[in-house]
Design an enzyme around this catalytic site. Structure first.
Site, PDB file in Angstrom:
ATOM      1  N   HIS A 195       0.844  -1.200   0.000  1.00 27.91           N
ATOM      2  CA  HIS A 195       0.000   0.000   0.000  1.00 27.91           C
ATOM      3  C   HIS A 195       0.877   1.246   0.000  1.00 27.91           C
ATOM      4  O   HIS A 195       1.959   1.253   0.575  1.00 27.91           O
ATOM      5  CB  HIS A 195      -0.927  -0.006   1.219  1.00 27.91           C
ATOM      6  CG  HIS A 195      -1.917  -1.133   1.168  1.00 27.91           C
ATOM      7  ND1 HIS A 195      -2.586  -1.596   2.278  1.00 27.91           N
ATOM      8  CD2 HIS A 195      -2.344  -1.890   0.133  1.00 27.91           C
ATOM      9  CE1 HIS A 195      -3.383  -2.585   1.928  1.00 27.91           C
ATOM     10  NE2 HIS A 195      -3.251  -2.786   0.627  1.00 27.91           N
ATOM     11  N   HIS A 211      -3.222   3.957  -2.630  1.00 31.88           N
ATOM     12  CA  HIS A 211      -3.471   2.521  -2.828  1.00 31.88           C
ATOM     13  C   HIS A 211      -3.655   1.859  -1.464  1.00 31.88           C
ATOM     14  O   HIS A 211      -2.698   1.727  -0.693  1.00 31.88           O
ATOM     15  CB  HIS A 211      -2.281   1.887  -3.566  1.00 31.88           C
ATOM     16  CG  HIS A 211      -2.394   0.399  -3.723  1.00 31.88           C
ATOM     17  ND1 HIS A 211      -1.334  -0.456  -3.585  1.00 31.88           N
ATOM     18  CD2 HIS A 211      -3.458  -0.387  -4.008  1.00 31.88           C
ATOM     19  CE1 HIS A 211      -1.737  -1.705  -3.773  1.00 31.88           C
ATOM     20  NE2 HIS A 211      -3.012  -1.692  -4.028  1.00 31.88           N
ATOM     21  N   ASN A 223      -9.823  -5.926  -5.886  1.00 32.02           N
ATOM     22  CA  ASN A 223     -10.090  -7.219  -5.222  1.00 32.02           C
ATOM     23  C   ASN A 223     -11.578  -7.239  -4.892  1.00 32.02           C
ATOM     24  O   ASN A 223     -11.972  -6.903  -3.772  1.00 32.02           O
ATOM     25  CB  ASN A 223      -9.312  -7.337  -3.898  1.00 32.02           C
ATOM     26  CG  ASN A 223      -7.846  -7.643  -4.098  1.00 32.02           C
ATOM     27  OD1 ASN A 223      -7.404  -7.965  -5.193  1.00 32.02           O
ATOM     28  ND2 ASN A 223      -7.089  -7.543  -3.034  1.00 32.02           N
ATOM     29  N   MET A 264       7.555   1.920  -6.722  1.00 31.62           N
ATOM     30  CA  MET A 264       7.908   3.265  -6.253  1.00 31.62           C
ATOM     31  C   MET A 264       9.075   3.872  -7.022  1.00 31.62           C
ATOM     32  O   MET A 264       9.344   5.057  -6.880  1.00 31.62           O
ATOM     33  CB  MET A 264       8.166   3.256  -4.747  1.00 31.62           C
ATOM     34  CG  MET A 264       9.200   2.285  -4.284  1.00 31.62           C
ATOM     35  SD  MET A 264       9.198   2.254  -2.471  1.00 31.62           S
ATOM     36  CE  MET A 264      10.394   0.973  -2.156  1.00 31.62           C
ATOM     37  N   SER A 321       3.594   4.410 -13.074  1.00 33.15           N
ATOM     38  CA  SER A 321       2.236   3.863 -13.044  1.00 33.15           C
ATOM     39  C   SER A 321       1.555   4.281 -14.340  1.00 33.15           C
ATOM     40  O   SER A 321       2.097   5.086 -15.102  1.00 33.15           O
ATOM     41  CB  SER A 321       1.468   4.421 -11.839  1.00 33.15           C
ATOM     42  OG  SER A 321       2.100   4.060 -10.633  1.00 33.15           O
ATOM     43  N   HIS A 325      -3.875  -4.838 -12.684  1.00 34.88           N
ATOM     44  CA  HIS A 325      -3.969  -3.932 -11.527  1.00 34.88           C
ATOM     45  C   HIS A 325      -2.622  -3.369 -11.121  1.00 34.88           C
ATOM     46  O   HIS A 325      -2.553  -2.440 -10.335  1.00 34.88           O
ATOM     47  CB  HIS A 325      -4.637  -4.624 -10.346  1.00 34.88           C
ATOM     48  CG  HIS A 325      -3.714  -5.440  -9.486  1.00 34.88           C
ATOM     49  ND1 HIS A 325      -2.915  -6.443  -9.961  1.00 34.88           N
ATOM     50  CD2 HIS A 325      -3.472  -5.385  -8.141  1.00 34.88           C
ATOM     51  CE1 HIS A 325      -2.231  -6.976  -8.964  1.00 34.88           C
ATOM     52  NE2 HIS A 325      -2.541  -6.355  -7.852  1.00 34.88           N
TER      53      HIS A 325
END
Lengths: 132, 484
Positions: free
Chosen positions: B209, B240, B333, B384, B388, B407
């Site tokens: 996350h 996230h 999910n 990171m 994205s 995803h």
């Protein structure tokens, strides 16, 4: 992440598996511990008992806002209905643990899980994968 | 292990032919290199994602195919990146198809501040976000809830947080389902699950996350980007996270319920978490109501964090509420009742997406009106240190995948492998050298989440685009990353 605990009894193997899970969640070290609470659970098989036991520890730790560091499995027994376990969980408050806290474990899963005697007949092994 | 028969359909699609007890074939979006990796992984380890695709194909009532998106990797019974759609009369619902992190997903907000201003004050902004957004094991949110209030969270979703001052009314228009699903029943969620959540609404969590400040690095589909309000150098914030401990406990609780249901209804259990119940059974209905409650909890959680993020930007850059608005929020999910065409007939199906994003194409009524001409934004997190993507669904994707997309990048190395190979301090220092500011609560987490531990997200989205199922709209590069 896979975890594995072993010992001379099923109870000891369970305690060590829990200790492996705690090592993911908090830096190993000397902590002044308090009782978090009791985890009692049951399962049709020893694997189910292991998964219920580990998830029970995660649940009570969250509810009490504590970081578990040690567990004492007081009793594992079998009856017609399957296996049951009673344990006492010890730890410190999360506020006190502060920067020593590491990763959350979402759940203990059945993936790769087993509870069985190892190649050494005096050694029980308990293992599973935990979801991080 | 590793013996699953697979044939090439085209360069980006492979099929496990229907055989034996399979009800449908398996279809995997992948290139040859990915397939070889999956085969090797299946041969050498206990984890076999291709076998999991095949096992899902054996579940009763599954329609068309057991699908896997290009970020496929092994999950707990159901592959991550897996999609299955089930007939509501004859089909089943399985815990493995939703997992332990119910409605984990991504919210992306557009910030009306020039990238150059962010760059100049990046350190201060990173510190302010790190202070303001609770993250990491044991973190508690600003909301301290009672049992009654938790039940409200589970029924109201994002609106619960909105009504307590987190965010603005218009946010809800750009959340999947408007930030709340019907069919939630807090009575189907255990007391333990609710107690675990008393202080966790508005917390990021740990593991994969994150909260990232990003900028648009490249535009691929300019018309869609314009509809989304994105252009080169636009600054966005992506969050996230999911339903936190409540979702984890629902998963744990219903493993046993669905295991008993599998035995009761004679459903073969091929992996422990692939336990299932008929959709139209008391156990199936209870599980679905519990998951819907978890879905709403995740909506409330992201809404609360979104409110905190908005406040930080307002303080740091003297902008108003309108200076930071929603792009979109979508989970990966989930289970959802949706209408799709099967063999030329429009039917209601239960769609399970485990590590797969809903990617509805143009014209669907579920997509916000402003986006409807091009389809919904699909938010795909990378790592990171890399990038994205914002994608968009296509009509072909609606036909082939029930409107689904990848995803994320998908893990390449296990967390254990990553810990052996990387050190948290080194990862943070290397990324700082690339101009990416990392703030973490656990350095071990930084090592586990090292960019090298993940697949190349560029290749993953290129596969989906090559297959015609999703289209790239923009690529986002990170400036700041906050992790638990």
């Amino acid at each position: 992440m896979g975890i594995l605990g072993w010992g001379q009894s099923v109870a000891e193997a369970f305690e060590e598996a829990a200790a492996a899970m705690f090592d993911l969640m908090i830096e190993p070290g000397e902590y002044k511990q308090a009782v978090i609470g009791e985890v009692a659970c049951n399962g049709n098989t020893l694997v189910e008992l292991l998964i219920e036991f580990l998830n029970g520890i995660l649940s009570i730790s969250d509810r009490k806002e504590m970081a578990a560091v040690c567990v004492d499995v007081e009793r594992i027994s079998m009856s017609d209905g399957g296996w049951s376990l009673e344990s006492r969980v010890f730890g410190i408050s999360r506020a006190e643990a502060g920067g020593n806290l590491l990763t959350e474990v979402k759940a203990a899963t059945y993936y790769g899980s087993s509870v069985a005697k190892g190649t050494d007949p005096d050694r029980w092994e308990a293992k599973c994968v935990v979801d991080l | 292990m590793g013996s699953v028969k697979i044939v090439k359909v085209h360069d980006y699609l492979w099929e496990i032919p229907k055989e034996g007890s399979m009800n449908v074939p398996g279809r995997i979006y992948a290139d040859r290199k990915s397939i070889e990796h999956l085969r090797e992984e299946g041969r050498s380890k206990q984890w076999d994602a291709l076998l999991q695709v095949k096992n899902v194909a054996r579940l009763p009532g599954i329609q068309n195919a057991s699908l896997a998106m290009a970020d496929i990797h092994p999950g707990y019974g159901f592959p991550i990146g897996g999609v299955g759609a089930f007939d509501v009369e004859t089909g089943v619902v399985t815990m493995a198809g939703v997992g332990f992190d119910i409605n984990c997903g991504v919210r992306t907000m557009i910030v009306d501040v020039p990238r150059s201003d962010i760059e100049r004050r990046k350190e201060d902004l990173a510190d302010a976000l790190f202070r303001s957004v609770p993250a990491g094991l044991g973190s508690t949110g600003y909301l301290k809830l009672s049992m009654k209030e938790i039940d409200q969270v589970l029924r109201q979703g994002a609106r619960f947080s909105l009504e307590r001052g987190f965010g603005v009314e218009g946010d809800l228009d750009y959340i999947e389902e408007g930030g709340v699903v019907g069919g939630a029943d807090p009575g189907c969620v255990s007391r333990h699950a609710k107690e675990r959540q008393f202080k966790q609404v508005g917390t990021l969590g740990s593991g994969n996350h994150y909260l990232e400040v990003q900028y648009v690095d490249e535009v691929f589909d300019r018309p869609s980007a314009e509809v989304f309000g994105l252009k080169e150098d636009t600054v966005v914030v992506s969050i996230h996270t999911g339903s936190r401990a409540l979702g984890h406990q629902i998963g744990t609780d219903y493993l046993r319920t669905l295991k008993r249901a599998s035995e009761k209804y004679g459903i073969s259990v091929l992996e422990a978490e692939l336990v299932a119940a008929p959709i139209k059974s008391p156990e199936g209905e209870q599980y679905i109501a519990a998951v819907n409650s978890g879905i709403n909890c995740a909506f409330a959680n992201r809404q609360a964090i979104g409110g905190l993020v908005r406040n930080v930007f307002k303080e740091q850059f003297a902008i108003g509420d309108s200076g930071i608005g929603m792009l979109y929020e979508v989970g990966h999910n989930n289970l959802k009742f949706e209408r799709h065409e099967v063999n030329g007939v429009m039917r209601k199906l239960l769609v399970l997406r485990k590590g797969a994003t809903r990617a509805f194409g143009p014209g669907r009524r579920e997509v916000p009106g402003r986006y409807r001409p091009v389809g919904q934004p699909v938010l795909v997190g990378g790592t990171m240190g890399t990038c994205s993507f914002v994608l968009v669904g296509t009509e072909q994707g609606m036909d082939e995948t029930f409107g689904s997309a990848v995803h994320g990048a998908g893990r390449l190395k296990s967390r254990k492998q990553a810990l052996r190979q990387y050190r948290g301090e080194t990862v943070i220092r290397d990324l700082a050298g690339e101009g990416i500011i990392i703030r973490v609560h656990s350095k071990r987490g930084a090592a586990e989440e090292a960019p090298g531990a993940y697949k190349d997200v560029e290749r993953v989205v290129a596969i989906m685009e090559g297959a015609g199922v999703n289209k790239r709209v923009v690529r986002l590069k990170p400036m700041i990353c906050i992790k638990g």
